[in-house]
Design an enzyme around this catalytic site. Structure first.
Site, PDB file in Angstrom:
ATOM      1  N   LYS A  36       0.819  -1.216   0.000  1.00 38.17           N
ATOM      2  CA  LYS A  36       0.000   0.000   0.000  1.00 38.17           C
ATOM      3  C   LYS A  36       0.851   1.263   0.000  1.00 38.17           C
ATOM      4  O   LYS A  36       0.519   2.253  -0.655  1.00 38.17           O
ATOM      5  CB  LYS A  36      -0.927  -0.017   1.213  1.00 38.17           C
ATOM      6  CG  LYS A  36      -2.004   1.057   1.214  1.00 38.17           C
ATOM      7  CD  LYS A  36      -2.938   0.856   2.401  1.00 38.17           C
ATOM      8  CE  LYS A  36      -4.058   1.869   2.430  1.00 38.17           C
ATOM      9  NZ  LYS A  36      -4.950   1.670   3.606  1.00 38.17           N
ATOM     10  N   GLN A  48       8.380  -6.330  18.422  1.00 38.52           N
ATOM     11  CA  GLN A  48       9.577  -6.243  19.252  1.00 38.52           C
ATOM     12  C   GLN A  48       9.907  -7.553  19.958  1.00 38.52           C
ATOM     13  O   GLN A  48      11.002  -8.085  19.838  1.00 38.52           O
ATOM     14  CB  GLN A  48       9.394  -5.150  20.307  1.00 38.52           C
ATOM     15  CG  GLN A  48       9.309  -3.740  19.771  1.00 38.52           C
ATOM     16  CD  GLN A  48       9.096  -2.734  20.900  1.00 38.52           C
ATOM     17  OE1 GLN A  48       8.850  -3.090  22.049  1.00 38.52           O
ATOM     18  NE2 GLN A  48       9.181  -1.461  20.565  1.00 38.52           N
ATOM     19  N   GLY A  49       8.933  -8.081  20.694  1.00 32.39           N
ATOM     20  CA  GLY A  49       9.195  -9.148  21.648  1.00 32.39           C
ATOM     21  C   GLY A  49       9.822 -10.398  21.082  1.00 32.39           C
ATOM     22  O   GLY A  49      10.871 -10.843  21.530  1.00 32.39           O
ATOM     23  N   GLU A 114       7.130 -13.755  28.203  1.00 33.37           N
ATOM     24  CA  GLU A 114       6.235 -12.609  28.212  1.00 33.37           C
ATOM     25  C   GLU A 114       4.971 -12.956  28.999  1.00 33.37           C
ATOM     26  O   GLU A 114       4.816 -14.085  29.481  1.00 33.37           O
ATOM     27  CB  GLU A 114       5.893 -12.174  26.774  1.00 33.37           C
ATOM     28  CG  GLU A 114       7.100 -11.665  26.018  1.00 33.37           C
ATOM     29  CD  GLU A 114       6.752 -11.097  24.652  1.00 33.37           C
ATOM     30  OE1 GLU A 114       7.617 -10.433  24.078  1.00 33.37           O
ATOM     31  OE2 GLU A 114       5.631 -11.321  24.160  1.00 33.37           O
ATOM     32  N   HIS A 229      -2.656  -2.925  23.913  1.00 36.61           N
ATOM     33  CA  HIS A 229      -1.385  -3.265  24.560  1.00 36.61           C
ATOM     34  C   HIS A 229      -1.223  -2.372  25.793  1.00 36.61           C
ATOM     35  O   HIS A 229      -1.381  -1.149  25.714  1.00 36.61           O
ATOM     36  CB  HIS A 229      -0.199  -3.061  23.623  1.00 36.61           C
ATOM     37  CG  HIS A 229       1.037  -3.761  24.080  1.00 36.61           C
ATOM     38  ND1 HIS A 229       1.805  -3.321  25.140  1.00 36.61           N
ATOM     39  CD2 HIS A 229       1.636  -4.895  23.631  1.00 36.61           C
ATOM     40  CE1 HIS A 229       2.810  -4.146  25.315  1.00 36.61           C
ATOM     41  NE2 HIS A 229       2.743  -5.117  24.424  1.00 36.61           N
ATOM     42  N   ARG A 270      -2.664  -9.731  28.528  1.00 34.32           N
ATOM     43  CA  ARG A 270      -2.643  -8.308  28.187  1.00 34.32           C
ATOM     44  C   ARG A 270      -3.929  -7.577  28.538  1.00 34.32           C
ATOM     45  O   ARG A 270      -3.897  -6.434  28.993  1.00 34.32           O
ATOM     46  CB  ARG A 270      -2.350  -8.141  26.691  1.00 34.32           C
ATOM     47  CG  ARG A 270      -0.922  -8.452  26.330  1.00 34.32           C
ATOM     48  CD  ARG A 270      -0.682  -8.369  24.839  1.00 34.32           C
ATOM     49  NE  ARG A 270       0.737  -8.553  24.548  1.00 34.32           N
ATOM     50  CZ  ARG A 270       1.235  -8.619  23.331  1.00 34.32           C
ATOM     51  NH1 ARG A 270       0.441  -8.542  22.281  1.00 34.32           N
ATOM     52  NH2 ARG A 270       2.535  -8.787  23.139  1.00 34.32           N
ATOM     53  N   HIS A 331      -3.498  -2.227  19.692  1.00 33.01           N
ATOM     54  CA  HIS A 331      -2.298  -2.941  19.247  1.00 33.01           C
ATOM     55  C   HIS A 331      -2.562  -4.025  18.209  1.00 33.01           C
ATOM     56  O   HIS A 331      -1.835  -4.118  17.217  1.00 33.01           O
ATOM     57  CB  HIS A 331      -1.614  -3.561  20.462  1.00 33.01           C
ATOM     58  CG  HIS A 331      -0.368  -4.324  20.153  1.00 33.01           C
ATOM     59  ND1 HIS A 331       0.692  -3.776  19.462  1.00 33.01           N
ATOM     60  CD2 HIS A 331      -0.002  -5.613  20.422  1.00 33.01           C
ATOM     61  CE1 HIS A 331       1.663  -4.669  19.330  1.00 33.01           C
ATOM     62  NE2 HIS A 331       1.255  -5.797  19.896  1.00 33.01           N
ATOM     63  N   GLU A 355      -2.760 -10.788  10.126  1.00 34.12           N
ATOM     64  CA  GLU A 355      -3.691 -10.137  11.046  1.00 34.12           C
ATOM     65  C   GLU A 355      -5.060  -9.872  10.438  1.00 34.12           C
ATOM     66  O   GLU A 355      -6.051  -9.754  11.150  1.00 34.12           O
ATOM     67  CB  GLU A 355      -3.080  -8.820  11.541  1.00 34.12           C
ATOM     68  CG  GLU A 355      -3.799  -8.217  12.736  1.00 34.12           C
ATOM     69  CD  GLU A 355      -3.073  -7.015  13.311  1.00 34.12           C
ATOM     70  OE1 GLU A 355      -3.653  -6.332  14.173  1.00 34.12           O
ATOM     71  OE2 GLU A 355      -1.920  -6.748  12.897  1.00 34.12           O
ATOM     72  N   ARG A 366      -5.015 -12.195  22.207  1.00 28.97           N
ATOM     73  CA  ARG A 366      -3.825 -12.902  21.714  1.00 28.97           C
ATOM     74  C   ARG A 366      -2.756 -13.076  22.787  1.00 28.97           C
ATOM     75  O   ARG A 366      -2.430 -12.131  23.503  1.00 28.97           O
ATOM     76  CB  ARG A 366      -3.226 -12.143  20.526  1.00 28.97           C
ATOM     77  CG  ARG A 366      -1.930 -12.751  20.014  1.00 28.97           C
ATOM     78  CD  ARG A 366      -1.455 -12.089  18.748  1.00 28.97           C
ATOM     79  NE  ARG A 366      -1.083 -10.688  18.920  1.00 28.97           N
ATOM     80  CZ  ARG A 366       0.102 -10.279  19.367  1.00 28.97           C
ATOM     81  NH1 ARG A 366       1.018 -11.166  19.738  1.00 28.97           N
ATOM     82  NH2 ARG A 366       0.374  -8.991  19.463  1.00 28.97           N
TER      83      ARG A 366
END
Length: 396
Positions: A36, A48-49, A114, A229, A270, A331, A355, A366
């Protein structure tokens, strides 16, 4: 001006799901990929994680339960089983392609933990795992002579004939209309964060595929399942919210209120942590709370979280000396276009991965670091279904 293009497969989206689909298809197929905006502007780059993996068979029940519990047991069990059992093969493939996951001195993988995970099972590269995986996949796609990538080209509609998808319509950078005919179409356009005032997503993520699918009566699922998040850097500046990885809490960072008091277990799911922070903010009458790295060793901060450390420093916060202000932000999107376990939608020859799809893995919420894995596993399954070369699951 309308251009007609003809391909075997057209893929809308160049994140990990789209790229891995292309890499999993045979090289005799002529493939077109659409981005796009520029190819670097995809949410896969922002992860990141890390990415989860089944450590060994003794971890299966715990990993399955962790995923189900985080999803409030609304997950599709078959999809969860497929993802977990497929995880080691995916990680091994990424390693073979050159992804630089952190390793111990003996060459074994380093695992971090996490929220809502009962044990460490997350592979990572510093705090830019998504960028590491995405750029590696992209480097391999660039080598494929059968794949063409068109940047600044937006999918605007599906083309169908007698209820069968025959391609898509798109508009290029010069506003030219493209009619792209393809035997199979894959939608990998990402999430919906661009529809929110505060989101960790790029603003271009506006749920295009979901909207277009609905217009063609393609089934959607759980469109209200949106994840917030809990720990994003608080800022009054406009633009995308900067996420502070959940793995920071897995390494010992704690959430505090303005009195310096810890008020929630940081490693709960989360949605639970987010709810606790919002309630504490309301109780204190403030716009943010804090995340303290006081218990995280300096070497971990600088080696595992160099990007987070430098970004916070640029914003005026030194993780080694003070807590940073954090606030929840949109998030991830657990709902999307309904697909089966092979990523096929309710329209023939139309697939959705990443997603923008909903295969039921995540349920209502999630589990951390399942997103990259889920995207890769079900992208490969889409490619196998397109080719009619689906491999038999070894665990069945």
């Amino acid at each position: 001006m309308t251009r007609k293009l003809y391909y075997d497969v057209v893929i809308a989206g160049c994140g990990v799901a789209g790229l891995y689909t292309a890499l999993s298809l045979p090289q005799e197929k002529k493939i077109l990929m659409l981005s796009k905006e520029d190819i670097a502007s995809c949410d896969s780059m922002l992860a990141q994680g890390g990415i989860c993996v089944l450590r060994d068979e003794s971890d299966y029940n715990a990993y399955f339960e962790d995923t189900m519990r985080a999803g409030h047991y609304e997950n599709r069990k078959e999809s969860v089983a497929i993802m977990i059992h497929s995880s080691r093969a995916v990680i091994n493939h990424l390693l073979a392609m050159g992804v630089r996951f952190e390793k111990n001195a003996d060459g074994s993988l380093v695992y971090t933990r996490e929220g809502a995970h009962s044990q460490p099972r997350i592979c990572f590269h510093k705090d830019i795992t998504g960028e590491e995986i995405t750029t590696t996949l992209l480097s391999h796609v660039y080598k494929l002579e059968n794949v063409t990538i068109m940047e600044y080209t937006t999918m605007i509609d599906l083309m169908e004939q007698d209820g069968v998808c025959i391609g898509i319509q798109a508009r290029d950078q010069k506003a030219n209309l493209l009619e792209i005919y393809a035997s199979d179409t894959v939608m990998a356009t990402g999430g919906i964060g661009g529809l929110y005032q505060h989101s960790t997503n790029f603003s271009l993520m506006t749920g295009d595929a979901c909207r277009i699918a609905e217009e063609h009566s393609v089934a959607l699922e759980h469109m209200d399942y949106v994840q917030i998040h809990p720990t994003c850097l608080y800022s009054t500046k406009p633009g995308r919210s900067f996420l502070i990885s959940e793995s920071a809490r897995g390494e010992g960072a704690v959430i505090q209120n303005h009195k310096g008091e810890r008020f929630v277990d940081e490693l709960l799911p989360r949605d639970v942590v987010t709810d606790a922070i919002l309630k504490e903010m309301e109780k204190e009458g403030v716009d943010y709370e804090y995340l303290s790295f006081e218990k995280v060793p300096e070497c971990i901060i600088k080696e595992h979280f160099p990007n987070i450390y430098s970004h916070c420093l640029a914003e005026g916060y030194d993780l080694l000396k003070e807590p940073v202000p954090i606030v929840p932000a949109q998030h991830y999107f657990m709902g999307g276009i309904h697909v089966d376990s092979d990523s096929q939608t309710t329209m023939k020859h139309l697939y959705a991965v990443g997603e923008t799809s909903c295969n039921g893995v995540h349920g209502r919420n999630r589990l951390a670091s399942n997103s990259l894995l889920e995207s890769l596993v079900f992208a490969k399954r889409a490619a196998e279904k397109i080719c009619g070369k689906k491999e038999k699951e070894e665990w069945v």
